[in-house]
Each structure stands twice: as structure tokens, then as C-alpha cells.
Design an enzyme around this catalytic site. Structure first.
Site, PDB file in Angstrom:
ATOM      1  N   TRP A  74       0.906  -1.157   0.000  1.00 46.85           N
ATOM      2  CA  TRP A  74       0.000   0.000   0.000  1.00 46.85           C
ATOM      3  C   TRP A  74       0.938   1.197   0.000  1.00 46.85           C
ATOM      4  O   TRP A  74       1.614   1.467   0.990  1.00 46.85           O
ATOM      5  CB  TRP A  74      -0.870  -0.014   1.255  1.00 46.85           C
ATOM      6  CG  TRP A  74      -1.923   1.047   1.265  1.00 46.85           C
ATOM      7  CD1 TRP A  74      -3.177   0.965   0.727  1.00 46.85           C
ATOM      8  CD2 TRP A  74      -1.832   2.353   1.842  1.00 46.85           C
ATOM      9  NE1 TRP A  74      -3.856   2.139   0.929  1.00 46.85           N
ATOM     10  CE2 TRP A  74      -3.060   3.007   1.608  1.00 46.85           C
ATOM     11  CE3 TRP A  74      -0.835   3.056   2.527  1.00 46.85           C
ATOM     12  CZ2 TRP A  74      -3.310   4.315   2.036  1.00 46.85           C
ATOM     13  CZ3 TRP A  74      -1.086   4.349   2.939  1.00 46.85           C
ATOM     14  CH2 TRP A  74      -2.318   4.960   2.697  1.00 46.85           C
ATOM     15  N   GLU A 487     -22.102   5.621   9.699  1.00 45.73           N
ATOM     16  CA  GLU A 487     -21.502   4.337   9.325  1.00 45.73           C
ATOM     17  C   GLU A 487     -22.054   3.852   7.976  1.00 45.73           C
ATOM     18  O   GLU A 487     -21.306   3.357   7.127  1.00 45.73           O
ATOM     19  CB  GLU A 487     -21.742   3.312  10.450  1.00 45.73           C
ATOM     20  CG  GLU A 487     -21.298   1.895  10.176  1.00 45.73           C
ATOM     21  CD  GLU A 487     -19.811   1.743   9.874  1.00 45.73           C
ATOM     22  OE1 GLU A 487     -19.040   2.699  10.031  1.00 45.73           O
ATOM     23  OE2 GLU A 487     -19.421   0.652   9.424  1.00 45.73           O
ATOM     24  N   LYS A 491     -19.789   3.168   4.675  1.00 48.90           N
ATOM     25  CA  LYS A 491     -19.786   1.865   3.979  1.00 48.90           C
ATOM     26  C   LYS A 491     -20.029   2.068   2.499  1.00 48.90           C
ATOM     27  O   LYS A 491     -19.374   1.469   1.658  1.00 48.90           O
ATOM     28  CB  LYS A 491     -20.888   0.971   4.504  1.00 48.90           C
ATOM     29  CG  LYS A 491     -20.762  -0.030   5.603  1.00 48.90           C
ATOM     30  CD  LYS A 491     -19.549  -0.791   5.872  1.00 48.90           C
ATOM     31  CE  LYS A 491     -18.312  -0.029   6.185  1.00 48.90           C
ATOM     32  NZ  LYS A 491     -17.748  -0.087   7.473  1.00 48.90           N
ATOM     33  N   GLU A 494     -16.945   3.896   0.678  1.00 50.17           N
ATOM     34  CA  GLU A 494     -15.667   3.185   0.558  1.00 50.17           C
ATOM     35  C   GLU A 494     -15.724   2.002  -0.414  1.00 50.17           C
ATOM     36  O   GLU A 494     -14.724   1.701  -1.057  1.00 50.17           O
ATOM     37  CB  GLU A 494     -15.111   2.763   1.923  1.00 50.17           C
ATOM     38  CG  GLU A 494     -15.904   1.722   2.655  1.00 50.17           C
ATOM     39  CD  GLU A 494     -15.323   1.395   4.019  1.00 50.17           C
ATOM     40  OE1 GLU A 494     -14.103   1.443   4.189  1.00 50.17           O
ATOM     41  OE2 GLU A 494     -16.121   1.059   4.909  1.00 50.17           O
TER      42      GLU A 494
HETATM   43  C1  F6R Z   1     -14.179   1.261   7.446  1.00 47.55           C
HETATM   44  C2  F6R Z   1     -12.975   0.792   8.115  1.00 47.55           C
HETATM   45  C3  F6R Z   1     -12.060   1.789   8.694  1.00 47.55           C
HETATM   46  C4  F6R Z   1     -11.553   1.308  10.071  1.00 47.55           C
HETATM   47  C5  F6R Z   1     -10.468   2.258  10.599  1.00 47.55           C
HETATM   48  C6  F6R Z   1     -10.032   1.881  11.989  1.00 47.55           C
HETATM   49  O1  F6R Z   1     -14.935   0.203   6.974  1.00 47.55           O
HETATM   50  O2  F6R Z   1     -12.719  -0.373   8.178  1.00 47.55           O
HETATM   51  O3  F6R Z   1     -12.644   3.047   8.791  1.00 47.55           O
HETATM   52  O4  F6R Z   1     -12.636   1.251  10.944  1.00 47.55           O
HETATM   53  O5  F6R Z   1      -9.382   2.236   9.736  1.00 47.55           O
HETATM   54  O6  F6R Z   1      -9.494   0.598  12.009  1.00 47.55           O
HETATM   55  P1  F6R Z   1      -9.369  -0.226  13.346  1.00 47.55           P
HETATM   56  O7  F6R Z   1     -10.726  -0.492  13.850  1.00 47.55           O
HETATM   57  O8  F6R Z   1      -8.648  -1.477  12.942  1.00 47.55           O
HETATM   58  O9  F6R Z   1      -8.581   0.616  14.298  1.00 47.55           O
END
Ligand code: F6R
Length: 614
Positions: A74, A487, A491, A494
Site C-alpha cells: 500500500w 456508518e 460503507k 468506501e
Molecule cells: C471502514 C474501516 C475503517 C476502520 C479504521 C479503523 O470500513 O474499516 O474506517 O474502521 O481504519 O481501524 P481499526 O478499527 O482497525 O482501528
């Protein structure tokens, strides 16, 4: 971000590395590469694109090499192309490195190396690192492990790396700071990877490398671990890996996202298992019981998180304040870490993270700890950095979430939050016995209700079909359904690349209403409990401006049905638990819209599952 896999042992390395990279593609998928060493020669193949593109280059040929490493990228420094893909080689061609993270002082290191005659071919910070190691080797005449250690002590930033020197064909050096690394310990063979999924079928013994530790991994020897800073030898702590191959496969679903949406009844049950005894009205959370006084005496609870986890934090704010009357504030971890926040020693900070590896959330935790706050972690990934650096916490036990868009992580985070809020509300007497027992029973019934929403799949797919060409979309909700609106919008944008915004329904008339015309789909969450009548008025306002309305309503609703173009009915629940239930149809709606638009649902463009850079 970026996935790393390496292998040394007696099996062919190439297929293990390629298969492992595919499992780690959720971490980044804009370029891929592999190096392996066979018959005194180091082979490196790299390409822009996915691991499947790399496989095409390998053209079905499988090397006999028993040592190798790979990377799925990435991009941070340099556009995705063949040259910037990893592994990155040193000038002599002796060393190769795969790297996940960012070397922040790479520009000054690069200048210094150029002044000493090094040349650079890529735009990556990783090429600087591999040449820095080579420079140390030349100057200090030390072994590879020591050279890596000295080089890393000059580096500012974050890294998980694996280094190979073709003059040491039985050895891999792995090190981490800020990005995760797991070492699988097999019978005379070792695996190194960004998480344990690449080696789950080979070994159940795993070492999660700690921050600032370096591992020297040699074929047929024991792993040696040292602290990078002071060279102290550390006894490796080998844990049992509680992950199965089944957990990380699609299991007949078209996409991981769909599988994970459908896993939610089980995931919520697993989150509640052993923690909720609904008949007895008991919630047992040892992490809370042991620190109950701290929570009950807390001046405030501060919640830090990013993305979807931040949305779960907003639900937590509503619920904890509602049930316990303890003041709660929710902050984006990325803002919190840089804005000189006020943190009192009697504040409790709750960090929410699916991966447990999000760089901004980790930084926010460190700041909270420095200021003396007690930090509680809510994580999904067992053994992740956040689960280890927080004072205590609670796993969601949702199982691996591989689709980049978070689904079951969100609903299980809210499930954990519900347990915490109910536990504390009962303990400090702010919840009546009746309210408590009613909520406990409702929590216990959630999996069945989620199951019934999932059975609406075909209808939601139909609705999605009508909106597949939308260019914009507005999501509205009030109270607990406001975070759900945020949310839902996240969804959609993205995975389908449709621009979407979530708003508190009443905010519409303060601006967004200007956008409404007959082209604008508006998703309104209008469940029965809460502010139903007020939301119905908002729907009227949209209707008067010819907006196309998709409403999420409680079963048996009649009022909204008359106004909305489409109604998705979900089982009735209390206002707080509606947050979980109304999320499910929105996940399915986004999923099917993205599928109808032929989008790559599990690996949307520009995204990565685990955001280990700030
Ligand atoms: C959206 C998504 C991201 C994560 C964010 C935090 O679908 O997956 O917005 O929620 O990058 O990630 P975590 O929860 O792993 O800290």
C-alpha cells in the site's frame, strides 16, 4: 498497510510466500513482489498490481528455493510501479528487504548515503533502509543481525521488516517498531508475516514480536530475540495460535464482506459468550470487575478510535452516558494525538480498534498513558499491539475480518460497549433493576433479530439495484441512529465510490436540504423507539422536495411506508440496540450497490484494512 511474508525451512518457499501474500492482500494491494534464493542466486520478481499479477509473471514455474520473502504494498513513498514494489535490494545486490511502515527521516539518511556513493533507483524509504544496513555492514564489519540493529537505531518512524543477505542463505532477520510481525515456529521451519494467517495451516506456535525487538531466525536453530535499543537477549514467548483455516476462507460466499455480514449473529453470540448470563441477569467482564472502582470514580471516559471504530465510539458515548451518567467524550485518535488534549489522571480512556494496529489510535493511547490515564482497549485481533499496550480490555471475538470494509467488527464493538454500559449502570445504581434485566434479555436476543434481518437479503439486493447509478447519497438518523447514518454513508462511499454523507436528521435543514431533488437518494433510519415522529417530519420534508427515500423502519410501520419509496423492516428494539439492528440492512445495501457497480468489494481502491501509518 503492506503485508509481509517470509519463510525459511525445508519446503519450497515460493508457494508458501505467494499463498501468504494473498491472505495479506487486505493490507494493501497496489503492487507485489517476491525474492527467493536458490543455487547461489537471488531471484526477485516484482510488479505493479495484485499478487495474481505477480503469479502471472512467475508463469507457473516453482523454484526449489527453501528461503524467500514477499510483499504486498500500500504505497506511501512513491507511486505503485515495478521499481517501487518490494523487495528492495541494496546497491551490491547482496541484501533484500521487505518493509511495512514509514521511515520518516529517510530523506536525510538518503542524502548521507548518496554522499557516500550509494545510488537509488526507487522513490521508496525502504531502499534507503536496505542501503543503510549495507553501509553499516561495510563500515562496522558486523554480522547481519547486528548491522540491522545498528541501522534501525538510526531510523525514525515505523517498521516491520524482514532482511535477507545472500551470503547468509539460512538466515532471516525480522524486526518491528509500530507495525506488527508474527513468527510461526514449525518443525525446523519458520514463517514471518504481518499476521498469523499465512502460516495457520503449518503451525499453531506463534511468537508475536514485541515493539523494538529483533529476531534472528536460522534454519534448524532456535529463534533468538534481542532488544534493538540495548541488545538484551529476550526469551521468546511462544503462544498457541487460535485461528483455523476455515476462519480465513470465503466459505462459499462471493466476498469476504458478505460472509462477514452473515457471520454477525454468531459473532455477536461469541462476543457475549461467557460474559452474559441473561437468565441470572449477570454480566461478567473480568477486566471491568477488577477495575470497577476506577470506572465508577472516573471523572470522564474519553473514547479514541478511527473510522468505523469511531462510529462505534459514538454509540458508546450515547449508551454509557445514558446508562451510567458518567460523562463521555469521543475523539478521532488522529486529532486527539496532536491537539494537546486535557487528560486527567482520573480519566479513563477507551480505545476501540478492530485490528489493534491503527497507528493514530496507538499514538493516542501512548499520550493518555503518559498523562496517567487508565486505558481500556476494545480490540478484535488477539495479541495485537493495542491489546498489549492498554492497561486492560476486552476482545470482541468477532473472528478474522478480512473484507476491507468493517462490518462484524462494528456490531461486536457495540455489543462489548453494551456489556460495559450495562455492567457499570447496574454497579452504580443508575439503571433500575427492571431496565437492566430488560436490556440484558434484549442483548441476548440480538443474534436472532440480526438473523431475521439477514433473511431480507434478496429484497435489499433489489433496492440496491435501483440505486446503483446514484452519484450522491444522504444518510439521516437521530439519537443512536445518527452514528448508524455515519456508518452507512462510510460503507457506501468506501466500497461503491458513491459520494455519501451521514447527518443527524434534524441538521438537514441547516444546509444539506439544499441538495435534495429527485436525483438524490436519502436513506433515513426511522425505527419506532426514540424520535420516530420527528424523523417522520424530516421524511416529509424530503418528500416535499422529491428526494428518493429508502427507509429503515420497525416491523409493522405504516406511517413511513406511505412516504418512502422503499421500506426495509427490521425487528423492533429499544432505541440503544436499534444501532446494531439498523446497521445490518445498510451494510447489505452498500454491499449490493457495490456488486451491481462491479466494484472490488473486498479490496476497494486506495484502501487497506490495517492503517499502520498516520
Ligand atoms: C471502514 C474501516 C475503517 C476502520 C479504521 C479503523 O470500513 O474499516 O474506517 O474502521 O481504519 O481501524 P481499526 O478499527 O482497525 O482501528
Amino acid at each position: 498497510m503492506c503485508g509481509i511474508v517470509a519463510y525459511v525451512g525445508h519446503q519450497k518457499a515460493q508457494p508458501i510466500v505467494i499463498k501468504g501474500l494473498k491472505r495479506l492482500e487486505y493490507r494493501g494491494y497496489d503492487s507485489a513482489g517476491i525474492s527467493f534464493f536458490n543455487n547461489d542466486t537471488l531471484f526477485t520478481y516484482k510488479t505493479k498490481g495484485k499478487v495474481s499479477d505477480l503469479e502471472e509473471i512467475l508463469n507457473g514455474e516453482v523454484s526449489d528455493a527453501t528461503i524467500g520473502m514477499g510483499h504486498t504494498r500500500w504505497a506511501t513513498h512513491g507511486v505503485p510501479n515495478n521499481v517501487n514494489a518490494h523487495p528492495q535490494a541494496s546497491n551490491s545486490g547482496n541484501l533484500v528487504v521487505v518493509h511495512n511502515g514509514i521511515i520518516e527521516n529517510y530523506a536525510s539518511l538518503k542524502e548521507e548515503l548518496i554522499s557516500r556513493g550509494f545510488e537509488f533507483h526507487s522513490d521508496t524509504d525502504t531502499e534507503v533502509l536496505v542501503n543503510l544496513i549495507e553501509d553499516v555492514q561495510k563500515k562496522e564489519k558486523v554480522k547481519l543481525g547486528k548491522a540491522v540493529q545498528i541501522a534501525l537505531s538510526q531510523v525514525v518512524g515505523a517498521y516491520a521488516i524482514v532482511v535477507f543477505d545472500k551470503r547468509k542463505p539460512n538466515e532471516l532477520i525480522a524486526a518491528r517498531l509500530g507495525s506488527p510481525l508474527a513468527i510461526g515456529v514449525g518443525e525446523n521451519e519458520f514463517f514471518v508475516a504481518s499476521d498469523a494467517t499465512p502460516f495457520v495451516e503449518y503451525t499453531k506456535n506463534v511468537i508475536y514480536l514485541e515493539e523494538e525487538h529483533l529476531a534472528i531466525i536460522r534454519r534448524d536453530r532456535e529463534v533468538r530475540i534481542r532488544k534493538i535499543k540495548n541488545d538484551k537477549l529476550i526469551k521468546p514467548y511462544i503462544e498457541e495460535l487460535k485461528l483455523s483455516l476455515e476462519n480465513i476462507q470465503k466459505g462459499g460466499y462471493d466476498h469476504f464482506m458478505l460472509k462477514e455480514i452473515f457471520e454477525q449473529p454468531k459473532a455477536i453470540k461469541d462476543t457475549l459468550r461467557g460474559r452474559l448470563l441473561s437468565n441470572e441477569g449477570i454480566i461478567t467482564l473480568s477486566s471491568l470487575r477488577e477495575h470497577e472502582n476506577k470506572f465508577l470514580k472516573a471523572r470522564r471516559i474519553l473514547i479514541v478510535a478511527c473510522g468505523t471504530s469511531w462510529h462505534a465510539g459514538l454509540v458508546a458515548e450515547y449508551m454509557i452516558e445514558d446508562y451510567t451518567r458518567i460523562p463521555v467524550e469521543v475523539e478521532y485518535a488522529s486529532e486527539f494525538r496532536y491537539r494537546n488534549p486535557i487528560i486527567f489522571p482520573d480519566d479513563i480512556v477507551i480505545a476501540i480498534s478492530q485490528s489493534g494496529e491503527t497507528a493514530d489510535t496507538i499514538a493516542a493511547i501512548n499520550i493518555a498513558k503518559e498523562k496517567g490515564a487508565f486505558v481500556y482497549g476494545i480490540c478484535n485481533v488477539v495479541g495485537s499491539t493495542i491489546s498489549r499496550i492498554t492497561d486492560t480490555g476486552c476482545y470482541t471475538h468477532a473472528g478474522p475480518e478480512i473484507g476491507v470494509a468493517s462490518t462484524k467488527a462494528f456490531t461486536t464493538q457495540i455489543t462489548v460497549v453494551s456489556l460495559i454500559a450495562l455492567y457499570l449502570g447496574k454497579a452504580n445504581g443508575t439503571l433500575s433493576r427492571f431496565q437492566y434485566q430488560e436490556s440484558v434479555t434484549e442483548l441476548d436476543n440480538l443474534p436472532t433479530k440480526v438473523e431475521s434481518i439477514l433473511s431480507l437479503k434478496s429484497y435489499i439486493e433489489e433496492v440496491a439495484h435501483s440505486f446503483k447509478r446514484a452519484k450522491n447519497c444522504i444518510y439521516l438518523g437521530r439519537g443512536y441512529n445518527f452514528p448508524v447514518a455515519l456508518e452507512g454513508a462510510l460503507k457506501l462511499k468506501e466500497i461503491s465510490y458513491i459520494h455519501a454523507e451521514g447527518y443527524p436528521a434534524a441538521e438537514m435543514k441547516h444546509g444539506p436540504i439544499a441538495l435534495i431533488d429527485k436525483e438524490m437518494p436519502v436513506v433515513v433510519i426511522a425505527t419506532k423507539k426514540g424520535y420516530y415522529e420527528k424523523v417522520v417530519s424530516n421524511i416529509q420534508e424530503i418528500k416535499s422536495r422529491e428526494g428518493r427515500i429508502i427507509a429503515i423502519v420497525s416491523e409493522g410501520d405504516t406511517q413511513v411506508k406511505e412516504l418512502a419509496d422503499y421500506c426495509i423492516e427490521i425487528p423492533e428494539s429499544s432505541e440503544s440496540f436499534a444501532a446494531i439492528l439498523s446497521t445490518i440492512p445498510l451494510q447489505l445495501l452498500s454491499y449490493y450497490i457495490a456488486v451491481h457497480r462491479n466494484c472490488n468489494v473486498d479490496q476497494p481502491r486506495n484502501l487497506a484494512k490495517s492503517v499502520t501509518v498516520e
